[in-house]
Design a protein around this motif. Structure first.
Motif, PDB file in Angstrom:
ATOM      1  N   SER A 206     110.411  69.224  48.865  1.00 15.21           N
ATOM      2  CA  SER A 206     111.558  68.815  48.048  1.00 15.21           C
ATOM      3  C   SER A 206     111.022  68.469  46.662  1.00 15.21           C
ATOM      4  N   GLY A 238     118.525  64.313  44.901  1.00 21.52           N
ATOM      5  CA  GLY A 238     118.617  65.408  45.854  1.00 21.52           C
ATOM      6  C   GLY A 238     119.743  65.241  46.857  1.00 21.52           C
ATOM      7  N   ARG A 243     119.954  69.424  44.703  1.00 22.33           N
ATOM      8  CA  ARG A 243     118.792  69.567  45.573  1.00 22.33           C
ATOM      9  C   ARG A 243     117.891  70.671  45.036  1.00 22.33           C
ATOM     10  N   VAL A 245     114.380  72.843  46.311  1.00 25.47           N
ATOM     11  CA  VAL A 245     113.446  73.099  47.415  1.00 25.47           C
ATOM     12  C   VAL A 245     112.518  74.228  47.021  1.00 25.47           C
TER      13      VAL A 245
END
Length: 260
Positions: A206, A238, A243, A245
């Motif tokens: 993350s 997030g 968010r 990734v």
């Protein structure tokens, strides 16, 4: 003033570099869910070997996008079976921006991204999370989680509309919003998202802090600076904001795709 495309490309390249997945001009890059291909164009102007793919293309008045589609720079994702139209081990980086909240087949999509990545490649995705306070497409509070007609009609009756709904009745607005949310979005929990990524990649990170570092606005810069003293800020961003990734070490399926 920098263009939107330039800002987004700087952000993508900056985050990738921050997470030791940096690439230089000449690298092969795929914009997954490329829309009109504007980021593909920006990357090509910077010397990258960039391509884009999407499930549909609506380029009626965009001659440059139509040209890239004809030339194979932009390509259609296959539906049955679900396939990215590129060979195995093609790209150094696959990225998307504001796409994965629409992906309904996480497993197939991530398996295909892993397939077209080189063994040392990485994939980076920035997208809206499930717990965002206001769903960004229909503008209704908590609509990423609450999709019932009474809830959507309440906000429509209060005058909440997106740019395509001016003049519609509250009932029609609610109906369209529910249809869009059910058919065009897929807001998974953080646990399910991580499970999907870890199924297809050996390393999943993350990277909201890096995303804040390369934000184009003062708000993002402020949160990045504040995160030095409040480590929970990236987690909160997030969860409720955006968010981010990044995944590496793709686990390879055995099948092959079409040529590039």
């Amino acid at each position: 003033m920098a263009s939107f495309e330039s800002v987004q490309v700087e952000k993508i390249l900056g985050i990738a570099s921050e997470l030791e997945a940096g690439i230089g001009p000449g690298a092969a890059v795929l914009d997954f869910g490329c829309g009109r291909g504007r980021l593909v164009r920006e990357l090509r102007e910077r010397g990258f070997r960039s391509f884009g793919c999407d499930i549909e293309f609506l380029y009626h008045e965009d001659s440059e996008a139509e040209r890239m589609l004809r030339d194979g720079v932009l390509r259609m994702i296959g539906a049955t079976p679900y396939r990215l139209p590129f060979e195995d081990d093609t790209f150094d980086l696959v990225f998307s921006y504001q796409v994965f909240e629409h992906v309904r087949n996480y497993g197939e999509a991530l398996a295909e991204i892993a397939r077209v990545l080189k063994p040392g490649g990485a994939t980076l995705h920035v997208f809206t999370p499930r717990y965002v306070p206001v769903e960004p497409h229909v503008h209704v509070p908590l609509a990423a989680m609450i999709r019932s007609l009474p809830w959507l009609r309440l906000w429509a009756a209060l005058g909440v509309r997106n740019e395509f709904q001016t003049g519609l009745s509250a009932g029609e607005t609610a109906r369209r919003n529910r249809e869009y949310l059910l058919d065009r979005t897929n807001y998974l929990t953080p646990t399910k998202i991580r499970d999907h990524f870890e199924t297809h990649f050996g390393a999943v990170v993350s990277c909201e802090k890096a995303s804040l570092k390369y934000a184009s606005n003062r708000y993002g810069a402020f949160l990045y600076a504040a995160s030095r003293y409040a480590p929970m800020i990236p987690l909160l961003v997030g969860t409720f904001g955006k968010r981010a990734v990044l995944a590496k070490e793709p686990r390879k399926p055995k099948t092959k795709g079409s040529t590039i």
